[in-house]
Motif scaffolding. Structure first.
Motif, PDB file in Angstrom:
ATOM      1  N   VAL A  70      -6.348  -2.034  -7.781  1.00  0.00           N
ATOM      2  CA  VAL A  70      -5.789  -2.416  -6.490  1.00  0.00           C
ATOM      3  C   VAL A  70      -4.606  -1.489  -6.222  1.00  0.00           C
ATOM      4  N   ARG A  71      -4.629  -0.779  -5.090  1.00  0.00           N
ATOM      5  CA  ARG A  71      -3.540   0.132  -4.733  1.00  0.00           C
ATOM      6  C   ARG A  71      -2.789  -0.422  -3.532  1.00  0.00           C
ATOM      7  N   PHE A  72      -1.468  -0.478  -3.647  1.00  0.00           N
ATOM      8  CA  PHE A  72      -0.601  -0.930  -2.567  1.00  0.00           C
ATOM      9  C   PHE A  72       0.118   0.268  -1.965  1.00  0.00           C
ATOM     10  N   SER A  73       0.261   0.289  -0.641  1.00  0.00           N
ATOM     11  CA  SER A  73       0.969   1.393   0.013  1.00  0.00           C
ATOM     12  C   SER A  73       2.455   1.383  -0.336  1.00  0.00           C
ATOM     13  N   THR A  74       2.996   0.209  -0.549  1.00  0.00           N
ATOM     14  CA  THR A  74       4.355   0.062  -1.070  1.00  0.00           C
ATOM     15  C   THR A  74       4.283  -0.836  -2.300  1.00  0.00           C
ATOM     16  N   ALA A  75       5.197  -0.659  -3.227  1.00  0.00           N
ATOM     17  CA  ALA A  75       5.120  -1.346  -4.515  1.00  0.00           C
ATOM     18  C   ALA A  75       5.025  -2.860  -4.342  1.00  0.00           C
ATOM     19  N   TRP A  76       4.106  -3.455  -5.064  1.00  0.00           N
ATOM     20  CA  TRP A  76       3.974  -4.905  -5.133  1.00  0.00           C
ATOM     21  C   TRP A  76       4.463  -5.341  -6.498  1.00  0.00           C
ATOM     22  N   ASN A  77       5.500  -6.160  -6.528  1.00  0.00           N
ATOM     23  CA  ASN A  77       6.137  -6.562  -7.789  1.00  0.00           C
ATOM     24  C   ASN A  77       6.446  -5.349  -8.672  1.00  0.00           C
ATOM     25  N   GLY A  78       6.923  -4.280  -8.015  1.00  0.00           N
ATOM     26  CA  GLY A  78       7.430  -3.118  -8.738  1.00  0.00           C
ATOM     27  C   GLY A  78       6.449  -1.997  -8.985  1.00  0.00           C
ATOM     28  N   TRP A  79       5.148  -2.192  -8.641  1.00  0.00           N
ATOM     29  CA  TRP A  79       4.142  -1.175  -8.959  1.00  0.00           C
ATOM     30  C   TRP A  79       3.175  -0.972  -7.802  1.00  0.00           C
ATOM     31  N   GLU A  80       2.767   0.304  -7.615  1.00  0.00           N
ATOM     32  CA  GLU A  80       1.817   0.629  -6.550  1.00  0.00           C
ATOM     33  C   GLU A  80       0.364   0.449  -6.979  1.00  0.00           C
ATOM     34  N   TYR A  81       0.079   0.628  -8.265  1.00  0.00           N
ATOM     35  CA  TYR A  81      -1.283   0.528  -8.782  1.00  0.00           C
ATOM     36  C   TYR A  81      -1.371  -0.592  -9.818  1.00  0.00           C
ATOM     37  N   TRP A  82      -2.379  -1.445  -9.648  1.00  0.00           N
ATOM     38  CA  TRP A  82      -2.662  -2.516 -10.612  1.00  0.00           C
ATOM     39  C   TRP A  82      -4.122  -2.398 -11.033  1.00  0.00           C
ATOM     40  N   MET A  83      -4.366  -2.338 -12.338  1.00  0.00           N
ATOM     41  CA  MET A  83      -5.719  -2.160 -12.857  1.00  0.00           C
ATOM     42  C   MET A  83      -6.120  -3.322 -13.766  1.00  0.00           C
ATOM     43  N   ALA A  84      -7.356  -3.787 -13.575  1.00  0.00           N
ATOM     44  CA  ALA A  84      -7.998  -4.682 -14.546  1.00  0.00           C
ATOM     45  C   ALA A  84      -9.048  -3.866 -15.289  1.00  0.00           C
ATOM     46  N   LEU A  85      -9.177  -4.075 -16.588  1.00  0.00           N
ATOM     47  CA  LEU A  85     -10.142  -3.339 -17.396  1.00  0.00           C
ATOM     48  C   LEU A  85     -10.453  -4.139 -18.646  1.00  0.00           C
ATOM     49  N   THR A  86     -11.469  -3.688 -19.383  1.00  0.00           N
ATOM     50  CA  THR A  86     -11.773  -4.297 -20.673  1.00  0.00           C
ATOM     51  C   THR A  86     -11.916  -3.201 -21.722  1.00  0.00           C
ATOM     52  N   PRO A  87     -11.244  -3.313 -22.859  1.00  0.00           N
ATOM     53  CA  PRO A  87     -11.477  -2.362 -23.956  1.00  0.00           C
ATOM     54  C   PRO A  87     -12.919  -2.466 -24.455  1.00  0.00           C
TER      55      PRO A  87
END
Length: 217
Positions: A70-87
Motif C-alpha cells: 500500500v503506497r500513500f502519497s503522504t506518510a501514513w503513521n510515519g511511512w509512505e510504503y506499507w508491505m504485507a508478505l510471508t517468508p
C-alpha cells in the motif's frame, strides 16, 4: 520506450489475505484519498530498473513471497510504503506467516517500530498460512489485512485491522470454503467503506488445475 495508456489509480488499498464467516465492522470518517496518473508500458522492458529488495523477514532468510504494498502519497503513521508478505525459506510453508514491513522509498524496508513479526502464527494440525492481501480503508482510516489459512479440508480466510500498522486487532474468520475453492483473495473498499472481495476458485487440485475461476463476493 513505447508508453501505453495512462491509468488513474487511487492511492488507497485495503487488505484481507489468502494464497496457491463473519462481516467486518466499518469504522466512520474518511480522509481524502487523491488519485494519481501513472504511466504504463506496453513494452516488455520495465519502466524502471529491476532491483532485488533486501527484506528483513522474521526468520532471517530474506526469502519471501506474496508481497502486497500500500503506497500513500503522504506518510501514513510515519511511512509512505506499507508491505504485507510471508517468508518462504527454501519453500518451507511452516514460516509462511503474514508479516508487515515499511519503507520511505520502496527500496529500503524494515519492521515498523513496536511491531514484532509475524502478526499471525503457524496454525496447528499441520496447517499453514498464505496469500496476505493488505488494503487501506479510507472510510475507517485503517489498514485491513486478509490472509488464507489452509487446513486439511478447508481454506479459511481471516482478517485483522490496524489504525496505526503496529497494533493489530482480533483475527476474525471471514469465509470458509472447501480446499481449494477460495485462494488469493483481494479486497477493495468504496469511499463509504463497503468492501468488495475477489478470489480465485482453484478447485480441489489448486495450482495443478488447468482451469480456475475468478469470483467476486
Amino acid at each position: 520506450m513505447n508508453l501505453g495508456r495512462r491509468l488513474c489509480v487511487c492511492a488507497l488499498a485495503v487488505a484481507f489475505a489468502a494464497a496457491c464467516s463473519g462481516d467486518m465492522s466499518l469504522a466512520p470518517a474518511a480522509p481524502v484519498v487523491e488519485a494519481a496518473m501513472i504511466e504504463t508500458s506496453t513494452s516488455p522492458v520495465p519502466l524502471t530498473p529491476v532491483v532485488q529488495l533486501n527484506l528483513p523477514t522474521y526468520d532471517g532468510s530474506g526469502q519471501a513471497v506474496h508481497p502486497d504494498v500500500v503506497r500513500f502519497s503522504t506518510a501514513w503513521n510515519g511511512w509512505e510504503y506499507w508491505m504485507a508478505l510471508t517468508p518462504f525459506p527454501k519453500g518451507d510453508q511452516a514460516f509462511e506467516n503474514p508479516s508487515i514491513l515499511v519503507s520511505h522509498d520502496g527500496l529500503l524496508w524494515q519492521a515498523p517500530t513496536g511491531l514484532v513479526n509475524p502478526i499471525a502464527r503457524t496454525p496447528t494440525k499441520l496447517g499453514y498460512n498464505s496469500d496476505p492481501d493488505m488494503s487501506y480503508d479510507a472510510a475507517g482510516n485503517r489498514l485491513v489485512l486478509l490472509y488464507r489459512e489452509v487446513t486439511a479440508t478447508e481454506n479459511v480466510i481471516r482478517s485483522t485491522t490496524s489504525s496505526d500498522g503496529v497494533h493489530w486487532g482480533k483475527h476474525v474468520v471471514v469465509f470458509r470454503r472447501p480446499n481449494h475453492s477460495m485462494v488469493s483473495p483481494t479486497v477493495t473498499f468504496t469511499p463509504a467503506g463497503t468492501p468488495m472481495l475477489w478470489y480465485v476458485d482453484a478447485g480441489p487440485k489448486t495450482c495443478a488445475e488447468r482451469t480456475t475461476h475468478v469470483m467476486m463476493q
